[in-house]
Design an enzyme around this catalytic site. Structure first.
Site, mmCIF file in Angstrom:
data_model
loop_
_atom_site.group_PDB
_atom_site.id
_atom_site.type_symbol
_atom_site.label_atom_id
_atom_site.label_comp_id
_atom_site.label_asym_id
_atom_site.label_seq_id
_atom_site.Cartn_x
_atom_site.Cartn_y
_atom_site.Cartn_z
ATOM 1 N N LYS A 200 30.553 17.150 -18.309
ATOM 2 C CA LYS A 200 29.883 17.620 -17.094
ATOM 3 C C LYS A 200 29.654 16.436 -16.161
ATOM 4 O O LYS A 200 28.772 15.617 -16.376
ATOM 5 C CB LYS A 200 28.525 18.279 -17.397
ATOM 6 C CG LYS A 200 28.014 19.024 -16.156
ATOM 7 C CD LYS A 200 26.543 19.166 -16.065
ATOM 8 C CE LYS A 200 25.815 18.081 -15.350
ATOM 9 N NZ LYS A 200 26.141 17.875 -13.929
ATOM 10 N N GLU A 275 22.288 6.966 -22.926
ATOM 11 C CA GLU A 275 22.411 5.707 -22.165
ATOM 12 C C GLU A 275 21.574 5.891 -20.913
ATOM 13 O O GLU A 275 21.957 6.642 -20.016
ATOM 14 C CB GLU A 275 23.882 5.458 -21.788
ATOM 15 C CG GLU A 275 24.816 5.306 -22.955
ATOM 16 C CD GLU A 275 24.585 4.027 -23.741
ATOM 17 O OE1 GLU A 275 23.937 3.107 -23.205
ATOM 18 O OE2 GLU A 275 25.038 3.955 -24.889
ATOM 19 N N CYS A 309 22.929 0.880 -13.790
ATOM 20 C CA CYS A 309 21.850 0.948 -14.786
ATOM 21 C C CYS A 309 21.433 -0.431 -15.263
ATOM 22 O O CYS A 309 20.271 -0.688 -15.516
ATOM 23 C CB CYS A 309 22.302 1.797 -15.964
ATOM 24 S SG CYS A 309 23.868 1.244 -16.643
ATOM 25 N N GLU A 410 12.380 1.750 -12.095
ATOM 26 C CA GLU A 410 13.780 1.606 -11.701
ATOM 27 C C GLU A 410 13.965 2.194 -10.301
ATOM 28 O O GLU A 410 13.675 3.363 -10.077
ATOM 29 C CB GLU A 410 14.687 2.349 -12.693
ATOM 30 C CG GLU A 410 16.149 2.143 -12.399
ATOM 31 C CD GLU A 410 17.062 2.970 -13.303
ATOM 32 O OE1 GLU A 410 16.785 4.160 -13.510
ATOM 33 O OE2 GLU A 410 18.062 2.408 -13.784
HETATM 34 P P1 NAD Z 1 20.278 11.924 -13.650
HETATM 35 O O1 NAD Z 1 19.577 11.769 -14.942
HETATM 36 O O2 NAD Z 1 19.570 12.616 -12.544
HETATM 37 O O3 NAD Z 1 21.639 12.740 -13.838
HETATM 38 C C1 NAD Z 1 22.627 12.343 -14.740
HETATM 39 C C2 NAD Z 1 23.399 13.569 -15.190
HETATM 40 O O4 NAD Z 1 22.504 14.425 -15.899
HETATM 41 C C3 NAD Z 1 23.986 14.401 -14.052
HETATM 42 O O5 NAD Z 1 25.225 14.922 -14.462
HETATM 43 C C4 NAD Z 1 22.971 15.518 -13.912
HETATM 44 O O6 NAD Z 1 23.510 16.705 -13.366
HETATM 45 C C5 NAD Z 1 22.544 15.726 -15.345
HETATM 46 N N1 NAD Z 1 21.224 16.333 -15.510
HETATM 47 C C6 NAD Z 1 20.157 16.285 -14.662
HETATM 48 N N2 NAD Z 1 19.126 16.998 -15.170
HETATM 49 C C7 NAD Z 1 19.536 17.505 -16.349
HETATM 50 C C8 NAD Z 1 18.917 18.311 -17.343
HETATM 51 N N3 NAD Z 1 17.667 18.738 -17.225
HETATM 52 N N4 NAD Z 1 19.635 18.627 -18.451
HETATM 53 C C9 NAD Z 1 20.902 18.181 -18.605
HETATM 54 N N5 NAD Z 1 21.539 17.431 -17.696
HETATM 55 C C10 NAD Z 1 20.867 17.083 -16.585
HETATM 56 O O7 NAD Z 1 20.749 10.485 -13.244
HETATM 57 P P2 NAD Z 1 21.558 10.057 -11.960
HETATM 58 O O8 NAD Z 1 20.610 10.049 -10.813
HETATM 59 O O9 NAD Z 1 22.813 10.845 -11.843
HETATM 60 O O10 NAD Z 1 21.973 8.568 -12.391
HETATM 61 C C11 NAD Z 1 21.111 7.514 -12.279
HETATM 62 C C12 NAD Z 1 20.484 7.160 -13.610
HETATM 63 O O11 NAD Z 1 21.495 6.970 -14.605
HETATM 64 C C13 NAD Z 1 19.741 5.852 -13.546
HETATM 65 O O12 NAD Z 1 18.501 5.976 -14.188
HETATM 66 C C14 NAD Z 1 20.637 4.890 -14.296
HETATM 67 O O13 NAD Z 1 19.973 3.797 -14.846
HETATM 68 C C15 NAD Z 1 21.240 5.767 -15.320
HETATM 69 N N6 NAD Z 1 22.509 5.202 -15.826
HETATM 70 C C16 NAD Z 1 22.513 4.650 -17.072
HETATM 71 C C17 NAD Z 1 23.684 4.070 -17.576
HETATM 72 C C18 NAD Z 1 23.725 3.420 -18.944
HETATM 73 O O14 NAD Z 1 24.815 3.147 -19.431
HETATM 74 N N7 NAD Z 1 22.603 3.156 -19.589
HETATM 75 C C19 NAD Z 1 24.840 4.082 -16.785
HETATM 76 C C20 NAD Z 1 24.794 4.662 -15.529
HETATM 77 C C21 NAD Z 1 23.610 5.228 -15.064
#
Ligand code: NAD
Length: 517
Positions: A200, A275, A309, A410
């Site tokens: 997804k 992650e 991240c 963050e």
């Molecule tokens: P997000 O958590 O809002 O969304 C990430 C994904 O999760 C998207 O596909 C979103 O549609 C989905 N999602 C959102 N709510 C959900 C739910 N309730 N149930 C299941 N899926 C859901 O994050 P974002 O804004 O897309 O990305 C930014 C975040 O990602 C930052 O906090 C960043 O640090 C983190 N990140 C971490 C890594 C790592 O390797 N540790 C890498 C990249 C990004």
């Protein structure tokens, strides 16, 4: 049919239709890849995607539902448990993955342009991401056929051994900051280990994942082995996370979302990899190579406009060096060329969406209210481009305090907070003063000191005299609230396997434990 979001007032991006030419469409709607078929949403809903650099419409994509997840899960389940995939050997899986890596390289220009169009980051970054994605598939293709497992010398006439097997059906949820690369980090180990996958993508950036699915189809992965379902997290992501026929959920995204996914996954106690976010310390000692440390401090926070991240979002500078270091850093930050990712002179692109831009701007206002000094940036890009796109100038805060929200939370944007320290002990204490533990770096010319500090850092990814390089060979993941488990390397492969012990009796005769009276 519902259109999400309503964006009638936006103009169309002229470049977009050429770049979408190889996606599977029905009319002007990009379709999802479910159980080997290209399908619209079961609800008929669609989503309009906007170019972050100019606000223009770039595509309309299917907006999936829980029903679409159901269909994908059943397809993946059938492919793994009843279809050919569960019986497909490692050599064949490796062949398919090598072929996919080749395809990605053949279409590298198209894929990098599509990522720049959808995510906004400069072409030089997306070109790097595409090369890295191909290398990731190639790395795991190689790993699929390498020795795994253990054997033990055990008492008695027995042979004891351990084998690793695929987990089964894996749900994989990814964010928008590295659209193609995150898809590779999930699919490559998952498929190499023999699982069936449902990916997804983030709702804002599905285009390269859809193009990847066309390449996956072309190289001949069996029907149902890879699915790409689009839609919002709380609907589609949540349905995947709680589905009882999904055996593992792998998630990259925010820490709060990770917590919600963990709850959703409890129903069938599925395996889980998370992650999550970070607030990573970049520590600069007074004896560091000055220009190298300045350069990597910039790269650590302003690459991908800070939407990383592992960004070095907290810069810890030894007090005696602080003023000179900050002066040079600000001088360099103000020269960063912010603009459209398609402009070859652009060094930093836009923020992913207007909503995220406003969230970052709220943090900048909060930092000033909290009493930090804004040493540079903070505003939008001046001019027409700045009005149309979601640009924030590179921003640096000094005179910070550990209790400030800009220091603790963050921000996920081009905002650096500078902290001071006096000695090695206070550097480590300040560095670890966070709920996160994803990454950290140290700059010094004293290698013993570098190792002492790295050893004390509570973080999963660390660097000495550099920031950001990542390798497919090395494990990626965080301590504390930055996640659970590791991706990449052999660790990432093992995370897509179950461990089975096999004990074989080498003397096939009754044990005699119970007397046969
Ligand atoms: P997000 O958590 O809002 O969304 C990430 C994904 O999760 C998207 O596909 C979103 O549609 C989905 N999602 C959102 N709510 C959900 C739910 N309730 N149930 C299941 N899926 C859901 O994050 P974002 O804004 O897309 O990305 C930014 C975040 O990602 C930052 O906090 C960043 O640090 C983190 N990140 C971490 C890594 C790592 O390797 N540790 C890498 C990249 C990004």
């Amino acid at each position: 049919m519902q259109t999400i979001p309503a964006a009638e007032k936006a103009s169309r991006d002229d470049r977009a239709s050429r770049m979408l030419a190889n996606l599977r469409m029905s009319g002007d709607v990009c379709l999802m890849y479910v159980d080997g078929a290209w399908v619209p949403s079961s609800s008929g809903d669609v989503r309009t995607l906007l170019n972050p650099a100019n606000g223009a419409i770039i595509a309309t994509v299917a907006e999936g539902t829980a029903g679409d997840v159901e269909r994908a899960v059943r397809g993946a389940h059938h492919a793994f448990y009843d279809g050919p995939w569960g019986e497909t050997g490692a050599a064949e899986r490796a062949r398919l993955l090598f072929a996919l890596a080749d395809k990605i390289e053949q279409h590298a220009t198209e894929l990098s342009e599509l990522d720049t169009l959808n995510n906004g980051k400069p072409l030089r970054e997306t070109q790097y991401d595409v090369a890295d994605a191909a290398a990731c598939f190639r790395y795991y293709a190689g790993l699929a056929t390498k020795p795994l497992g253990q054997t033990f010398d055990v008492p008695g006439p027995s042979q004891s051994m351990v084998v690793r097997e695929p987990i089964g059906v894996c749900g994989q949820i990814i964010p928008w900051n590295y659209p193609l690369l995150m898809a590779a980090w999930k699919l490559a180990p998952g498929l190499a280990a023999g699982n069936a996958c449902i990916l997804k993508p983030a709702e804002l950036t599905p285009l390269t994942a859809l193009r990847l699915a066309t390449l996956i189809e072309e190289v001949g992965f069996p029907k149902g082995v890879v699915n790409v379902v689009l839609g919002v997290g709380p609907v589609v992501g949540h349905a995947l996370a709680e589905h009882h026929m999904v055996d593992k959920i792998a998630f990259t995204g925010g820490t709060r979302t990770g917590r919600s996914i963990m709850h959703a996954a409890t129903g069938n106690l599925k395996k889980i990899s998370l992650e999550l976010g970070g607030k990573s310390p970049n520590i600069v000692f007074a004896d560091a190579n000055f220009e190298t440390a300045v350069d990597y401090a910039l790269f650590g926070i302003f690459a991908n406009a800070g939407q990383v991240c592992s960004a070095g979002s907290r810069l810890l500078v030894e007090e005696s060096l602080h003023d000179r270091f900050v002066a040079r850093l600000v001088e360099r930050a103000q020269k960063i060329k912010v603009g459209d990712g398609f402009d070859p002179s652009t060094e930093m692109g836009p923020i992913i969406s207007r909503a995220h831009q406003e969230k970052i701007e709220d943090y900048i206002a909060t930092g000033q209210d909290e009493g930090a000094t804004k040493a540079c940036g903070g505003g939008r890009l001046p001019g027409e481009l700045g009005r149309q796109g979601n640009f924030i100038m590179p921003t640096i805060f000094t005179d910070t305090h550990p209790d400030m929200r800009i220091v603790k939370e963050e921000i996920f944007g081009p905002v650096l907070v500078v902290q001071k320290f006096n000695d090695e002990t206070s550097a480590v204490t300040t560095a670890n003063d966070t709920v996160y533990g994803l990454a950290g770096a140290v700059f010094t010319s004293d290698i013993a000191k570098a190792h002492r500090v790295i050893r004390k850092l509570r973080a999963g990814i660390t660097w000495v005299n550099t920031y950001h390089p990542t390798y497919n060979e090395a494990p990626w993941g965080g301590y504390k609230q930055s996640g659970i488990g590791r991706e990449l390397g052999t660790y990432g492969y093992e995370a897509y396997t179950e461990v089975k012990q096999i004990n074989v009796n080498l003397a096939v005769e009754p044990s005699g434990w119970f007397a046969d009276r």
